[in-house]
Design an enzyme around this catalytic site. Structure first.
Site, PDB file in Angstrom:
ATOM      1  N   GLY A  14      -1.582   3.934 102.895  1.00 44.94           N
ATOM      2  CA  GLY A  14      -2.523   4.878 103.518  1.00 44.94           C
ATOM      3  C   GLY A  14      -3.955   4.441 103.285  1.00 44.94           C
ATOM      4  O   GLY A  14      -4.305   4.011 102.191  1.00 44.94           O
ATOM      5  N   ARG A  75       2.119   0.104 106.984  1.00 46.32           N
ATOM      6  CA  ARG A  75       3.294   0.079 106.100  1.00 46.32           C
ATOM      7  C   ARG A  75       4.160  -1.031 106.691  1.00 46.32           C
ATOM      8  O   ARG A  75       4.311  -1.113 107.907  1.00 46.32           O
ATOM      9  CB  ARG A  75       4.031   1.402 106.148  1.00 46.32           C
ATOM     10  CG  ARG A  75       3.079   2.588 106.203  1.00 46.32           C
ATOM     11  CD  ARG A  75       3.167   3.505 105.043  1.00 46.32           C
ATOM     12  NE  ARG A  75       2.235   4.612 105.249  1.00 46.32           N
ATOM     13  CZ  ARG A  75       1.564   5.225 104.300  1.00 46.32           C
ATOM     14  NH1 ARG A  75       1.692   4.869 103.046  1.00 46.32           N
ATOM     15  NH2 ARG A  75       0.767   6.220 104.564  1.00 46.32           N
ATOM     16  N   ASP A 106       0.580   2.587  94.675  1.00 46.50           N
ATOM     17  CA  ASP A 106       1.634   1.955  93.870  1.00 46.50           C
ATOM     18  C   ASP A 106       2.726   1.310  94.720  1.00 46.50           C
ATOM     19  O   ASP A 106       3.343   0.329  94.288  1.00 46.50           O
ATOM     20  CB  ASP A 106       2.198   2.910  92.816  1.00 46.50           C
ATOM     21  CG  ASP A 106       2.712   4.201  93.400  1.00 46.50           C
ATOM     22  OD1 ASP A 106       2.632   4.370  94.633  1.00 46.50           O
ATOM     23  OD2 ASP A 106       3.195   5.046  92.622  1.00 46.50           O
ATOM     24  N   THR A 128      -6.180   5.072  96.936  1.00 46.93           N
ATOM     25  CA  THR A 128      -5.424   6.084  97.674  1.00 46.93           C
ATOM     26  C   THR A 128      -6.082   7.428  97.401  1.00 46.93           C
ATOM     27  O   THR A 128      -6.502   7.698  96.271  1.00 46.93           O
ATOM     28  CB  THR A 128      -3.937   6.149  97.259  1.00 46.93           C
ATOM     29  OG1 THR A 128      -3.408   7.442  97.623  1.00 46.93           O
ATOM     30  CG2 THR A 128      -3.707   5.973  95.777  1.00 46.93           C
ATOM     31  N   ASP A 130      -4.768  10.112  97.018  1.00 46.64           N
ATOM     32  CA  ASP A 130      -3.923  10.981  96.186  1.00 46.64           C
ATOM     33  C   ASP A 130      -4.190  10.862  94.686  1.00 46.64           C
ATOM     34  O   ASP A 130      -3.731  11.692  93.913  1.00 46.64           O
ATOM     35  CB  ASP A 130      -2.439  10.647  96.424  1.00 46.64           C
ATOM     36  CG  ASP A 130      -1.966  11.129  97.777  1.00 46.64           C
ATOM     37  OD1 ASP A 130      -2.606  12.027  98.343  1.00 46.64           O
ATOM     38  OD2 ASP A 130      -0.950  10.611  98.266  1.00 46.64           O
ATOM     39  N   ASP A 132      -2.769   9.003  92.599  1.00 50.95           N
ATOM     40  CA  ASP A 132      -1.461   9.091  91.936  1.00 50.95           C
ATOM     41  C   ASP A 132      -0.937   7.730  91.444  1.00 50.95           C
ATOM     42  O   ASP A 132       0.268   7.502  91.415  1.00 50.95           O
ATOM     43  CB  ASP A 132      -0.435   9.746  92.879  1.00 50.95           C
ATOM     44  CG  ASP A 132      -0.198   8.942  94.149  1.00 50.95           C
ATOM     45  OD1 ASP A 132      -0.989   8.013  94.421  1.00 50.95           O
ATOM     46  OD2 ASP A 132       0.766   9.249  94.860  1.00 50.95           O
ATOM     47  N   ARG A 174       1.910  14.152  98.865  1.00 49.77           N
ATOM     48  CA  ARG A 174       3.365  14.291  99.042  1.00 49.77           C
ATOM     49  C   ARG A 174       4.069  14.330  97.692  1.00 49.77           C
ATOM     50  O   ARG A 174       5.037  15.009  97.502  1.00 49.77           O
ATOM     51  CB  ARG A 174       3.878  13.101  99.871  1.00 49.77           C
ATOM     52  CG  ARG A 174       4.845  13.539 100.936  1.00 49.77           C
ATOM     53  CD  ARG A 174       5.213  12.390 101.832  1.00 49.77           C
ATOM     54  NE  ARG A 174       4.527  12.451 103.121  1.00 49.77           N
ATOM     55  CZ  ARG A 174       4.540  11.484 104.013  1.00 49.77           C
ATOM     56  NH1 ARG A 174       5.190  10.354 103.766  1.00 49.77           N
ATOM     57  NH2 ARG A 174       3.919  11.626 105.167  1.00 49.77           N
TER      58      ARG A 174
HETATM   59  P1  ADP Z   1       0.838   3.006  98.988  1.00 51.79           P
HETATM   60  O1  ADP Z   1       0.461   1.619  98.627  1.00 51.79           O
HETATM   61  O2  ADP Z   1      -0.324   3.798  99.481  1.00 51.79           O
HETATM   62  O3  ADP Z   1       1.630   3.681  97.888  1.00 51.79           O
HETATM   63  P2  ADP Z   1       3.318   2.664 100.535  1.00 51.79           P
HETATM   64  O4  ADP Z   1       4.179   3.237  99.469  1.00 51.79           O
HETATM   65  O5  ADP Z   1       3.568   3.098 101.930  1.00 51.79           O
HETATM   66  O6  ADP Z   1       1.767   2.926 100.284  1.00 51.79           O
HETATM   67  O7  ADP Z   1       3.467   1.073 100.455  1.00 51.79           O
HETATM   68  C1  ADP Z   1       2.745   0.234 101.320  1.00 51.79           C
HETATM   69  C2  ADP Z   1       3.536  -0.992 101.641  1.00 51.79           C
HETATM   70  O8  ADP Z   1       3.833  -1.708 100.427  1.00 51.79           O
HETATM   71  C3  ADP Z   1       4.924  -0.768 102.255  1.00 51.79           C
HETATM   72  O9  ADP Z   1       4.889  -0.515 103.615  1.00 51.79           O
HETATM   73  C4  ADP Z   1       5.591  -2.085 101.958  1.00 51.79           C
HETATM   74  O10 ADP Z   1       5.151  -3.105 102.830  1.00 51.79           O
HETATM   75  C5  ADP Z   1       5.074  -2.384 100.564  1.00 51.79           C
HETATM   76  N1  ADP Z   1       6.035  -1.878  99.581  1.00 51.79           N
HETATM   77  C6  ADP Z   1       6.210  -0.625  99.175  1.00 51.79           C
HETATM   78  N2  ADP Z   1       7.209  -0.522  98.277  1.00 51.79           N
HETATM   79  C7  ADP Z   1       7.698  -1.763  98.125  1.00 51.79           C
HETATM   80  C8  ADP Z   1       8.746  -2.338  97.351  1.00 51.79           C
HETATM   81  N3  ADP Z   1       9.497  -1.587  96.543  1.00 51.79           N
HETATM   82  N4  ADP Z   1       8.960  -3.662  97.452  1.00 51.79           N
HETATM   83  C9  ADP Z   1       8.205  -4.422  98.254  1.00 51.79           C
HETATM   84  N5  ADP Z   1       7.195  -3.936  99.021  1.00 51.79           N
HETATM   85  C10 ADP Z   1       6.951  -2.638  98.956  1.00 51.79           C
HETATM   86  O1  F6P Z   2      -2.822   8.523 101.648  1.00 48.68           O
HETATM   87  C1  F6P Z   2      -1.975   9.342 100.940  1.00 48.68           C
HETATM   88  C2  F6P Z   2      -1.190  10.206 101.873  1.00 48.68           C
HETATM   89  O2  F6P Z   2      -2.104  10.890 102.598  1.00 48.68           O
HETATM   90  C3  F6P Z   2      -0.210  11.165 101.230  1.00 48.68           C
HETATM   91  O3  F6P Z   2      -0.766  12.322 100.698  1.00 48.68           O
HETATM   92  C4  F6P Z   2       0.728  11.457 102.367  1.00 48.68           C
HETATM   93  O4  F6P Z   2       1.966  11.796 101.851  1.00 48.68           O
HETATM   94  C5  F6P Z   2       0.753  10.168 103.125  1.00 48.68           C
HETATM   95  O5  F6P Z   2      -0.421   9.457 102.760  1.00 48.68           O
HETATM   96  C6  F6P Z   2       0.862  10.339 104.597  1.00 48.68           C
HETATM   97  O6  F6P Z   2       0.460   9.195 105.264  1.00 48.68           O
HETATM   98  P1  F6P Z   2       1.133   8.590 106.589  1.00 48.68           P
HETATM   99  O7  F6P Z   2       1.382   9.719 107.519  1.00 48.68           O
HETATM  100  O8  F6P Z   2       0.100   7.620 107.057  1.00 48.68           O
HETATM  101  O9  F6P Z   2       2.410   7.944 106.176  1.00 48.68           O
END
Ligand code: ADP
Ligand code: F6P
Length: 324
Positions: A14, A75, A106, A128, A130, A132, A174
């Site tokens: 995000g 993502r 994370d 982020t 959040d 978090d 979330r």
């Molecule tokens: P954020 O970094 O904000 O927590 P996401 O959880 O959506 O956002 O993760 C962003 C991107 O990081 C994912 O779309 C994916 O490409 C990569 N990613 C997330 N989790 C994993 C994982 N367990 N292993 C490898 N890549 C991951």
């Molecule tokens: O950026 C954090 C966040 O806004 C979370 O609070 C929410 O769960 C998520 O991203 C939603 O993002 P998207 O709809 O882009 O997956």
């Protein structure tokens, strides 16, 4: 500098206000210390497909004050597969990228860890709204999002006060209640619901509203993090039926992710971006940059991903004391 000549930088997950300031800091500090910096587009999606270009000092001019991310974000489900990681490693070799700076949450750091295990060193910068990410007290974008929510809440309070209503406001988070608890306290909300705690609706929502009414309150604000296990229309219906007070809800949504980054976010992003490049220079690789007890520090990425952070008990107590 060791063998590292080229730094790749990407934003993932995000978007968060201040990501541009972090990109700028990585590029400017990178060039200052003699590196070439490549901007990778759309997070891991651009890494896998080789969508990247060199970023010059001027390429990052005039972006520090803008929300969003000039590199775009995404993502990338493919990056959770061995094939995706393999393609990412191949592209790093093709473009001569020696280390990748990953700006995100994370989830993005899990992707970065996989990349490091496949032989490409990484540095993570937490960004982020959040807040978090377990290893750090602060993530880039949090302060701007708090101010956006707080501004909306103040406006909602005006109309709730005039009509003598209950106003329910859903905010992002979330998995985490940091936005909800901080904005709830800043806006004097009567009720704050966060995903970390399972609410007892009679005791935690209905009773405080009725007790408040009996003490003379005429309008009420309920802040709900989106991860709480009830929809806001459902919650509003329940409140109205149980209290007899007209209840309206607002879902704030993506407005929370955009906007001009606050000074705090710009400065934090600048500090973390420069620290990332300094780590690379010192040969400290596979680290996550963090803000801990007032200092910008770093942790081993694997250790960083094991750390957890819950909403501060002191904040929960504050809410109980002040919402009377
Ligand atoms: P954020 O970094 O904000 O927590 P996401 O959880 O959506 O956002 O993760 C962003 C991107 O990081 C994912 O779309 C994916 O490409 C990569 N990613 C997330 N989790 C994993 C994982 N367990 N292993 C490898 N890549 C991951
Ligand atoms: O950026 C954090 C966040 O806004 C979370 O609070 C929410 O769960 C998520 O991203 C939603 O993002 P998207 O709809 O882009 O997956």
């Amino acid at each position: 500098m060791g063998n590292i000549r080229t730094i790749g930088v990407l934003t993932s997950g995000g978007d968060a206000p201040g990501m541009n300031a972090a990109i700028r800091a990585v590029v400017r500090a990178g060039i200052y210390y003699g590196y070439k910096v490549m901007g990778i587009k759309r997070g891991f999606t651009g890494l896998v497909s080789g969508d990247m270009e060199e970023l010059t000092l001027r390429a990052v001019s005039g972006i520090i004050q803008h929300g969003g991310t000039m590199l775009k974000t995404s993502r990338c489900p493919e990056f959770k597969t061995k094939e995706g990681i393999f393609k990412g490693v191949s592209m790093c070799k093709i473009f001569g990228i020696d280390v990748v700076v990953v700006i995100g949450g994370d989830g993005s750091f899990r992707g970065a860890l996989d990349l490091s295990k496949a032989g490409i060193p990484v540095i993570g910068i937490p960004a982020t709204i959040d807040n978090d990410v377990g290893c750090t007290d602060y993530t880039i974008g949090f302060d701007t999002a708090l101010n956006t929510v707080s501004d909306a809440l103040d406006k909602i309070k005006d109309t709730g006060y005039s009509h003598e209503r209950v106003s329910v406001l859903e905010v992002m988070g979330r998995k985490a209640g940091h936005i909800a608890i901080n904005t709830g306290i800043a806006g004097g909300a009567e009720v704050i619901l966060i995903p970390e705690e399972t609410p007892d609706y009679e005791k935690d929502v209905i009773r405080p509203i009725l007790e408040g009414r009996n003490r003379g309150k005429t309008d009420f604000n309920v802040i709900v993090a989106e991860g709480v296990d009830i929809s806001v229309p459902e919650l509003s219906r329940m409140i109205e039926e149980s209290t007899g007070i007209t209840t309206r809800y607002t879902i704030l949504g993506y407005i929370q992710r955009g906007g001009i980054p606050t000074v705090n976010d710009r400065v934090m992003a600048s500090r973390m971006g420069v620290k990332a490049v300094k780590d690379i220079r010192e040969g400290k690789l596979n680290r996550v940059i963090a803000y801990k007890n007032g200092k910008v520090v770093d942790f081993d990425i694997e250790e960083a991903l094991k750390q957890t952070k819950s909403v501060d008990e002191e904040m929960i107590e504050l809410e109980r004391i002040l919402s009377l």
